[in-house]
Design a protein around this motif. Structure first.
Motif, short mmCIF file in Angstrom:
data_model
loop_
_atom_site.label_atom_id
_atom_site.label_comp_id
_atom_site.label_asym_id
_atom_site.label_seq_id
_atom_site.Cartn_x
_atom_site.Cartn_y
_atom_site.Cartn_z
N ILE A 64 27.58 13.12 75.07
CA ILE A 64 27.59 11.89 75.87
C ILE A 64 28.88 11.81 76.70
N GLY A 65 29.14 12.89 77.41
CA GLY A 65 30.28 12.90 78.33
C GLY A 65 31.62 13.10 77.65
N ASN A 188 20.42 29.46 71.40
CA ASN A 188 20.04 29.44 72.82
C ASN A 188 20.20 28.01 73.31
N ARG A 189 20.49 27.85 74.59
CA ARG A 189 20.59 26.50 75.15
C ARG A 189 20.07 26.51 76.56
N ALA A 190 19.57 25.36 77.00
CA ALA A 190 19.08 25.26 78.38
C ALA A 190 19.21 23.82 78.84
N VAL A 191 19.44 23.67 80.12
CA VAL A 191 19.41 22.35 80.74
C VAL A 191 18.00 22.13 81.26
N LEU A 192 17.37 21.06 80.81
CA LEU A 192 16.01 20.73 81.27
C LEU A 192 16.08 19.49 82.16
N ALA A 194 14.54 16.61 82.69
CA ALA A 194 13.66 15.57 82.16
C ALA A 194 14.51 14.66 81.28
N ASN A 195 13.99 13.48 80.99
CA ASN A 195 14.67 12.59 80.07
C ASN A 195 14.71 13.22 78.67
N TRP A 196 15.78 12.97 77.95
CA TRP A 196 15.98 13.62 76.64
C TRP A 196 14.85 13.33 75.66
N LYS A 197 14.25 12.13 75.77
CA LYS A 197 13.21 11.78 74.80
C LYS A 197 11.95 12.63 74.99
N ALA A 198 11.76 13.12 76.22
CA ALA A 198 10.58 13.95 76.47
C ALA A 198 10.64 15.23 75.64
N TRP A 199 11.87 15.73 75.39
CA TRP A 199 11.95 16.90 74.50
C TRP A 199 11.65 16.51 73.06
N GLN A 200 12.26 15.42 72.65
CA GLN A 200 12.06 15.01 71.26
C GLN A 200 10.57 14.79 70.99
N GLU A 201 9.87 14.26 71.98
CA GLU A 201 8.44 14.00 71.82
C GLU A 201 7.64 15.29 71.57
N THR A 202 8.11 16.38 72.12
CA THR A 202 7.36 17.63 71.88
C THR A 202 7.42 18.01 70.40
N ASN A 203 8.41 17.49 69.70
CA ASN A 203 8.51 17.74 68.26
C ASN A 203 7.95 16.61 67.42
N LEU A 204 7.42 15.57 68.08
CA LEU A 204 6.84 14.43 67.35
C LEU A 204 5.33 14.36 67.54
N ASP A 297 22.27 12.96 81.69
CA ASP A 297 22.06 11.66 82.30
C ASP A 297 20.61 11.28 82.02
N GLU A 298 20.10 10.25 82.66
CA GLU A 298 18.77 9.78 82.27
C GLU A 298 17.67 10.77 82.67
N LYS A 299 17.99 11.73 83.53
CA LYS A 299 16.94 12.66 83.94
C LYS A 299 17.29 14.12 83.67
N THR A 300 18.35 14.34 82.92
CA THR A 300 18.78 15.71 82.62
C THR A 300 19.23 15.78 81.17
N MET A 301 18.86 16.86 80.51
CA MET A 301 19.25 17.00 79.10
C MET A 301 19.67 18.45 78.80
N LEU A 302 20.43 18.56 77.75
CA LEU A 302 20.76 19.88 77.22
C LEU A 302 20.01 20.04 75.90
N VAL A 303 19.24 21.13 75.79
CA VAL A 303 18.59 21.41 74.51
C VAL A 303 19.24 22.64 73.90
N GLU A 304 19.57 22.54 72.63
CA GLU A 304 20.13 23.69 71.90
C GLU A 304 19.15 24.09 70.81
#
Lengths: 399, 398
Positions: A64-65, A188-192, A194-204, A297-304
């Motif tokens: 968070i910055g 591995n890590r990537a910047v996606l 999309a909003n961060w919750k959209a990633w979490q949803e793929t695991n929910l 930010d609200e439209k960019t996330m880092l996934v590890e």
């Protein structure tokens, strides 16, 4: 029926618990609230202890910055500090990981030890008249606790201990993660975009297994939808369990050797736990995957992504385990890149309001492809954010 | 000795208010807007060196306080500065960069202006060249431009004081360098980069003497070449600064060699290093045989264009020029040992201040105006506070 602009606005008969407004993904004020109410208060999975196996091993990361550094002290304790020099504010350590007894800022060579103490200021006599002392210049320490080998941080000094926060949610991993025998073999890590919750949803979201050819072949038809269990725990944590896989149903894959199963797991077991808000742990018999998503930010996330196996693996076993991991979860596997595609595709729908809501309305009595995990996740979001996911901006419904 | 609690990070340092600066000065949008209006919109800004526009019609475009501007040398040899925008329709007149313009023509309506900004008859005005329409058309919007020592400065403020009054004695450290009528300088090097940092973070890399610890080349050639007590830090009105008394042992750094005394600029020995940061965005530095001029141009609170020029002596033989370029590039070229490291430092500070993680920086060193005193940083922020009406240690409070 084709929706026009009018019906798009009035599709509202669904209970609030079964609808999520697109504003949760796009609204800047909501994101600012999330930084404070969610990420400012919840435990965040920083890394696995095997990544800091020796004294003075460190890992740096941004949260968070805030640039942070987790370091194992000479006393074996892992601590986390702001990776920011007390002098002129420079980010001190740039490397993602390493080993250092002294954290020395490149800018003016101010130096800190493994406890965050400021231990050296070059030519310090020039500060005498100002009254500045080394004692006043320690790094800012962030609360750090380890649970089942997982290193967590919390920006809130008043938060309950991590064990209380997690409760029983990680019990399915007690034998594997709790064995102390696991280590990270993949990162591995990537910047996606999309909003961060959209990633979490793929695991929910169990229902989206239709997207993955691999899961359609090896998972959807295996076991019974009735043996699946969708559970929720205190604090918004959730679990999907009782899934099975027949690996030989997919061309090029073979059944997995029971001898390679991780402690407490059968070779064809598959289950996963989502730690609220932003982590997921997935067990597939012979390998474990850990996801952590951090918003930029609200439209960019880092996934590890991390992959874990046994410390004592022979080279052959490790190679096979990595193969198992990568078939599904590697950067070129059949699962993870497709999930990234899905998260970004939703972003394209929600970003400028083309899509205004999503439905999380599937009910299968806590089995099958029930949306119970998604609803539990958003119920916790509602509690912490004091906003309804269905109408998070308190928009007035059109007549 | 102990670490501090994360929760306490917002607590100001236990220091005199002039001894620290709030991170808000680097990230706050309101502060930035005020800087555009009350600082950059009021000061004399270095635009270029006369050698960059040597002939009538030669121009250079640039950005200052977010305004697109250009300087151009007129028929009468006078260098003027205009908004790079058609006064009729607003379209940009000249593309980015430099060149020679036969005429200044708006691409949209083909309106034409001469080098002094007057409306000119165009091919399309034909017989109506002297018509009422033409005579009533607005000329290019001009802003103040003045030249001193071959340095062209511009000012957006119509009510600005004269350049000489603004600079005061701020360039005195270079009186001998610029004072020799027989020596004329010219720009031989220009590079620019967009640095992901607040514009003041770059200026600080100049104003902050203590950071020479960062540069291996300065630790090796500069820190021990002369006593700290020989350094002479000066503060002038309007926030201008200077330092003299620095020396360099060039042969202390592997691959460098001592410099030939005959190559020194007037009034300097080859091992002299002097610099003067002109408030708020320009610095002139000499190292015996070569001069560097830096300008910082903010794009927003988090991005800054840095322009860097290298100057030698006009008309010098090629071997001398090559030597001077090497001396320049060893330290200040895009692959030199100084400038890229400063960019790294500015961006490392942005990584903490840019999103609010870092809250304060400390500028409390006191060495009686010598050595690595933070005196110049304090003076810089004092001038900044006076112009913005905001306190550098607490800019939310006027």
């Amino acid at each position: 029926m084709v929706h026009n602009a009018g019906t798009r606005q009035t599709l509202r008969e669904m209970p609030d618990t079964h609808v999520v407004s697109g504003a949760v993904y796009t609204d800047k004020a909501i994101f600012e609230d999330e930084k404070r109410r969610v990420f400012g208060q919840c435990w965040h999975l920083a890394c696995h202890e095997s990544e800091l196996s020796e004294a003075y091993d460190y890992r740096t990361f941004d949260y968070i910055g805030t640039p942070l550094i987790a370091i194992r002290g000479g006393d074996g304790v892992v601590r986390t500090f702001m990776n920011v020099c007390s002098h002129r504010g420079a980010k001190i350590i740039q490397e993602p990981s390493g080993n250092a007894k002294r954290l020395t800022c490149f800018y003016h060579l101010w130096s800190y030890d493994d406890r965050g103490n400021c231990v050296d200021i070059p030519r310090p006599e020039a500060y005498e008249s100002s009254g500045l002392k080394k004692d006043d210049c320690g790094l800012f320490e962030v609360r750090t606790e380890t649970h089942l080998g997982l290193v967590f941080i919390n920006l809130d000094d008043k938060a309950p201990p991590v064990a209380d926060y997690i409760g029983a949610a990680l019990d399915p991993f007690a034998d594997s993660l709790g064995s102390g025998e696991l280590e990270v073999f993949h990162y591995n890590r990537a910047v996606l975009h999309a909003n961060w919750k959209a990633w979490q949803e793929t695991n929910l979201d169990l229902y989206h297994e239709w997207m993955h050819v691999l899961l359609r072949r090896t998972q959807v038809g295996e076991g019974s939808m009735d043996t699946r269990v969708v559970k929720s725990f205190e604090n918004g944590h959730t679990m999907g369990g009782g899934l099975k896989a027949s690996y030989d149903k997919y061309k090029g894959m073979a059944p997995r050797d029971p001898g390679m199963a991780l402690p407490g797991l059968g070779p064809d077991d598959f289950f996963f736990v989502d730690l609220w808000p932003n982590a997921a742990l997935l067990a597939r018999g012979t390998a474990i995957r850990i996801d952590v998503v951090t918003p930029i930010d609200e439209k960019t996330m880092l996934v590890e992504w991390r992959g874990l196996g046994l410390k004592g693996d022979s080279a052959d076993v490790r190679r096979t385990r990595m193969q198992h991991h990568n078939q599904y979860w590697g950067p070129f596997g059949r699962n993870v890149p497709e999930d990234a595609f899905a998260a970004e595709a939703c972003e394209l729908g929600f970003r400028h309001g083309a899509a205004t809501r999503q439905l999380i309305a599937r009910e299968e009595g806590g089995k099958g492809q029930d949306d119970g995990m998604l609803r539990a996740w958003y119920a916790e979001w509602a509690r912490r954010m004091d906003r309804s996911p269905a109408n998070p901006t308190n928009a007035v419904a059109p007549d | 000795m102990s670490a501090r609690r994360y929760q306490d990070r917002a607590r100001p340092p236990n220091l005199r208010s002039e001894d620290y600066v709030s991170g808000q000065v680097y990230r706050d949008d309101g502060v930035f807007r005020d800087e555009l209006d009350t600082v950059l919109g009021k000061v004399w800004h270095f635009a270029c060196h006369l050698s960059e526009v040597p002939e009538p019609g030669d121009y250079r475009t640039f950005l200052h306080a977010l305004q697109p501007l250009f300087v151009i040398r007129g028929e009468d040899e006078k260098v003027r500065c205009f908004f790079n925008s058609c006064p009729q329709c607003g379209a940009r007149l000249l593309g980015d960069g430099a060149g020679t313009a036969a005429r200044l023509r708006c691409v949209r309506h083909l309106g034409q202006f001469d080098w002094s900004g007057r409306v000119e008859a165009s091919a399309h005005s034909g017989d109506n060249a002297e018509s009422d329409v033409l005579s009533a058309a607005p000329r290019l919007r001009e802003i103040h431009a003045e030249t001193k020592n071959g340095l062209v400065f511009v000012n957006l403020d119509d009510a600005a004081q004269p350049l000489d009054a603004f600079l005061g004695q701020g360039l005195e450290i270079f009186d001998e360098v610029f004072g020799d009528d027989g020596v004329e300088y010219e720009v031989f090097h220009f590079h620019r980069a967009t640095v992901k940092a607040n514009w003041k973070a770059w200026q600080e890399t100049i104003v902050d003497l203590y950071h020479e610890f960062m540069h291996v080349v300065l630790r090796t050639t500069q820190m021990t070449a002369a006593p700290m007590s020989a350094r002479d830090l000066r503060v002038y009105p309007n926030g201008h600064l200077a330092i003299g008394g620095l020396k360099a042992d060039y042969d202390n750094y592997k691959g460098y060699s001592a410099r030939d005394e005959s190559a020194a600029f007037p009034g300097l020995t080859v091992d002299d290093a002097r610099f003067t940061p002109l408030f708020p965005d320009t610095t002139i530095i000499t190292r015996g045989t070569v001069m560097r001029i830096d300008t910082v141009t903010p794009l927003d609170p988090h991005r800054t264009i840095v322009e860097s020029r290298g100057l030698g002596i006009k008309g010098e033989p090629e071997p001398d020029r090559l030597m001077r370029m090497r001396h320049h590039n060893d330290y200040w070229g895009p692959f030199g040992r100084n400038v890229p490291e400063d960019a790294f430092a500015a961006e490392a500070c942005e990584k903490s201040f840019g999103k609010g993680a870092g809250r304060y920086q400390i500028i409390a060193r006191d060495e009686g105006g010598r050595g690595q005193d933070d005196l110049m940083l304090r003076a810089y922020y004092k001038a900044w506070s006076e112009m913005t009406g905001r306190l550098a240690h607490s800019p939310g409070n006027s």
